[in-house]
Design a protein around this motif. Structure first.
Motif, short mmCIF file in Angstrom:
data_model
loop_
_atom_site.label_atom_id
_atom_site.label_comp_id
_atom_site.label_asym_id
_atom_site.label_seq_id
_atom_site.Cartn_x
_atom_site.Cartn_y
_atom_site.Cartn_z
N MET A 1 2.97 7.17 12.00
CA MET A 1 2.21 6.34 10.77
C MET A 1 2.06 5.17 11.34
O MET A 1 1.65 4.22 10.58
N LYS A 2 2.61 4.78 12.44
CA LYS A 2 2.21 3.33 13.00
C LYS A 2 3.06 2.29 12.41
O LYS A 2 2.42 1.23 12.16
N LEU A 3 3.89 2.40 11.60
CA LEU A 3 4.69 1.66 10.78
C LEU A 3 6.25 1.54 11.33
O LEU A 3 6.78 2.43 11.48
N VAL A 4 6.39 0.05 11.36
CA VAL A 4 7.98 -0.34 11.88
C VAL A 4 8.84 -0.18 10.60
O VAL A 4 8.39 -1.05 9.69
N GLY B 1 11.45 -3.32 7.00
CA GLY B 1 10.94 -3.22 8.53
C GLY B 1 11.68 -4.02 9.20
O GLY B 1 11.15 -4.36 10.19
N ASN B 2 12.76 -4.83 8.66
CA ASN B 2 13.38 -5.63 9.34
C ASN B 2 14.51 -5.15 10.25
O ASN B 2 15.55 -4.61 10.26
N LEU B 3 14.11 -5.09 11.92
CA LEU B 3 15.13 -4.58 12.65
C LEU B 3 14.76 -5.43 14.07
O LEU B 3 13.86 -6.11 14.11
N GLY C 1 9.56 -8.79 4.64
CA GLY C 1 9.93 -7.59 5.22
C GLY C 1 10.56 -6.53 4.67
O GLY C 1 10.94 -5.53 5.20
N LEU D 1 5.94 -3.64 4.42
CA LEU D 1 5.02 -4.69 4.52
C LEU D 1 5.09 -5.63 3.51
O LEU D 1 4.16 -6.56 3.34
N GLY E 1 13.63 -20.04 8.12
CA GLY E 1 12.14 -20.23 8.10
C GLY E 1 11.53 -20.04 6.90
O GLY E 1 10.73 -20.40 6.58
N TYR E 2 12.37 -19.32 5.90
CA TYR E 2 11.71 -19.50 4.56
C TYR E 2 12.26 -20.41 3.67
O TYR E 2 11.67 -20.69 2.58
N ILE F 1 13.47 -5.44 17.22
CA ILE F 1 12.49 -4.44 18.04
C ILE F 1 12.98 -4.46 19.71
O ILE F 1 12.26 -3.78 20.43
N GLU F 2 13.65 -5.36 20.04
CA GLU F 2 14.18 -5.41 21.40
C GLU F 2 15.44 -4.58 21.55
O GLU F 2 15.62 -4.19 22.73
N PRO G 1 0.84 -1.11 0.05
CA PRO G 1 0.03 -0.14 -0.03
C PRO G 1 0.83 1.34 0.13
O PRO G 1 1.96 1.26 0.37
N PHE H 1 7.13 5.30 13.45
CA PHE H 1 6.49 4.65 14.43
C PHE H 1 5.29 5.28 15.19
O PHE H 1 4.51 4.89 15.30
#
Lengths: 329, 329
Positions: free
Chosen positions: A283-286, A320-322, A57, A53, A122-123, A324-325, A31, A280
């Protein structure tokens, strides 16, 4: 045809259209978001293409998938694909090899974070660990290639990878035909080159501005009209691990020299962090720092000084790969 | 008509359709996301309605805007609107009053975080500070109402607010007509009630499951068929400030009793935090704990025990307003 101007390159809009057909059913059409508060900060209308998105990621899946699917179409006998990357391209190639149904191998330094290794596994790809030095990656990758007769899919400097990344811009301009400029970040330059070819072919007047961490020296190359980097691959000192490669590729640099604007936006860590926080919070986007760099460029004083006729600005949120901790604030 | 079953309520699908017409040009039609990894965790196919990407950062703007615009249509002489809320409804009413072009007043405890006060002021309303006690908010709000002849727009227990929130479900079912169930969090119950009326009117077989913090006692009320809460408003001990109100409203509770499933999913802080981390890491979406609660419910053992005929599950990500400097992990 507008594309004629750019046919000197190894890829054309046609390759990008073919990539789109090849990959679109396997990935997200991401989007495009707008934000009143972002527009106020930038003094222009911003459109954010949310590749954070995207599957895996980041945008990297576009290029990896195009390269793997096209290679498989043309070479029925492929034994598999290999690359070295502990980052977004590693996940992307892993995903792409699974989709294509061929073995994938990703070479990763043993010391890479467990979370990145898990994501690659995982992929579906085989994870091959190597030593800590840059040369270890290249050597391990080359050995695997030889031993198993694999195809190497590099992260940027490959025509099919570049064509895949170009689909960001074809989608973006379909969604927002009025874009006057696009801001895109640069590491090896695959995304930026693909965006340049697609955007300038569709709309020759559009401007593509490149964004990098400080110290890359890309503007000097663009102005000199040649690659000024020498020696083996080096990494920049930046929190933006997605764009920390100092040197652009050979194919990519030539495309950027020909098609991108000469003014490069070089951002420091603080700029990127502030822009990530904006994303963040508002826009609420990581987003990862490499995407923060592009947002920071749009908010920069330097960008505000550009001609006011540039009203509608596309900003590629590349990933958006990072961790988050361990957010950088 | 399916709606006949529910016409005993004060609101009908028709009110929600009218709300949609009234508010849709001022708000986002929020995207619906899917995630392969989320599906694997839940054992069903999940669809996430991203109200965290809504204007003002939460769904609350739907109800506030419907109430204010409808009120203004029907009462040309309105002097303005007032509410008490330091949270999402405060921002929503501020935004709504600006859109409607009438004065808005939001009563906020003096001790509320500066960032929340700034957000409320940022959308244009007058911010009125009050003392720290719950009763202070109600009194200050009542005084303002009287003094300035304002309309009070409560956060949940108001038919036009409920009708506005119901537009979440009309959009959701247009986008994903195959939903078998919807998970929605409950504070005062405005969103849940609106979702119930819309969803059950459009698709009588759909199930609406409610999600709350532990200690609310909503399931007991649903099973008893009546409000069992007594006394003044109380707040639950939860990190989910968006759903910390213990008591549902009078209108909302009746709707939930009639239309929602009796099994309530009550989540603790750890569940919500784990689900928030999943959303940040895997979906790249910043969500607040109240939205985390709903994701946590979808991942819970209790949910996995539900009938396997419930294949397609809608999960409402209600908002994304939180202090990113103080993430709960």
């Amino acid at each position: 045809m507008a594309t004629d101007n750019f046919s000197v390159h190894l890829i054309s809009l046609n390759d990008i259209r073919e990539a789109e057909e090849r990959i679109s059913k396997h990935i997200h059409r991401t989007p495009v978001f707008t934000s009143r508060q972002a527009d106020e900060k930038a003094g222009r209308r911003l459109f954010f293409k949310a590749e954070n998105l995207q599957k895996t990621g980041s945008f990297k899946v576009r290029g990896a998938l195009n390269a793997v699917l096209k290679g498989k179409e043309e070479n029925a006998g492929w034994n598999g694909v290999v690359t070295h990357s502990s980052g977004n391209h590693g996940q992307a190639l892993s995903f792409a090899s699974s989709i294509a149904g061929i073995p994938g191998y990703v070479v990763v330094p043993e010391m890479a974070p467990q979370v990145k290794k898990d994501a690659i596994r995982g992929y579906g790809a085989h994870l091959i660990e190597c030593g800590p030095k840059t040369v270890d990656r290249y050597e391990t990758c080359a050995l695997l290639q030889k031993e198993k007769n694999l195809e190497v899919i590099p992260s940027s400097d490959h025509v099919d990878v570049i064509a895949g990344q170009g689909t960001i811009a074809t989608e973006f301009l379909e969604e927002v035909p009025d874009l006057d400029a696009i801001l895109v970040s640069v590491s090896g330059g695959g995304m930026a080159a693909g965006v340049c070819v697609a955007a300038k072919s569709i709309k020759p007047d559009i401007k593509v501005y490149l964004v990098t961490p400080k110290g890359k020296g890309l503007e000097e190359c663009l102005r000199a009209g040649q690659r000024l980097w020498t020696g083996p691959p080096q990494y920049l000192d930046t929190i933006a691990d997605g764009i920390k490669l100092r040197h652009c590729g050979f194919i990519t640099t030539q495309i950027l020299i020909d098609l991108a604007e000469k003014e490069v936006f070089d951002m420091d860590d603080d700029d990127m962090i502030a822009a990530m926080k904006f994303s963040f919070e508002k826009m609420k986007l990581v987003i990862e720092p490499a995407a923060g760099a592009t947002v920071a460029a749009a908010f920069s004083d330097k960008f505000q000084k550009l001609d006011s006729s540039l009203e509608n600005i596309g900003v590629v949120l590349c990933g958006g790969n990072l961790d988050i901790e361990q957010l950088p604030w």
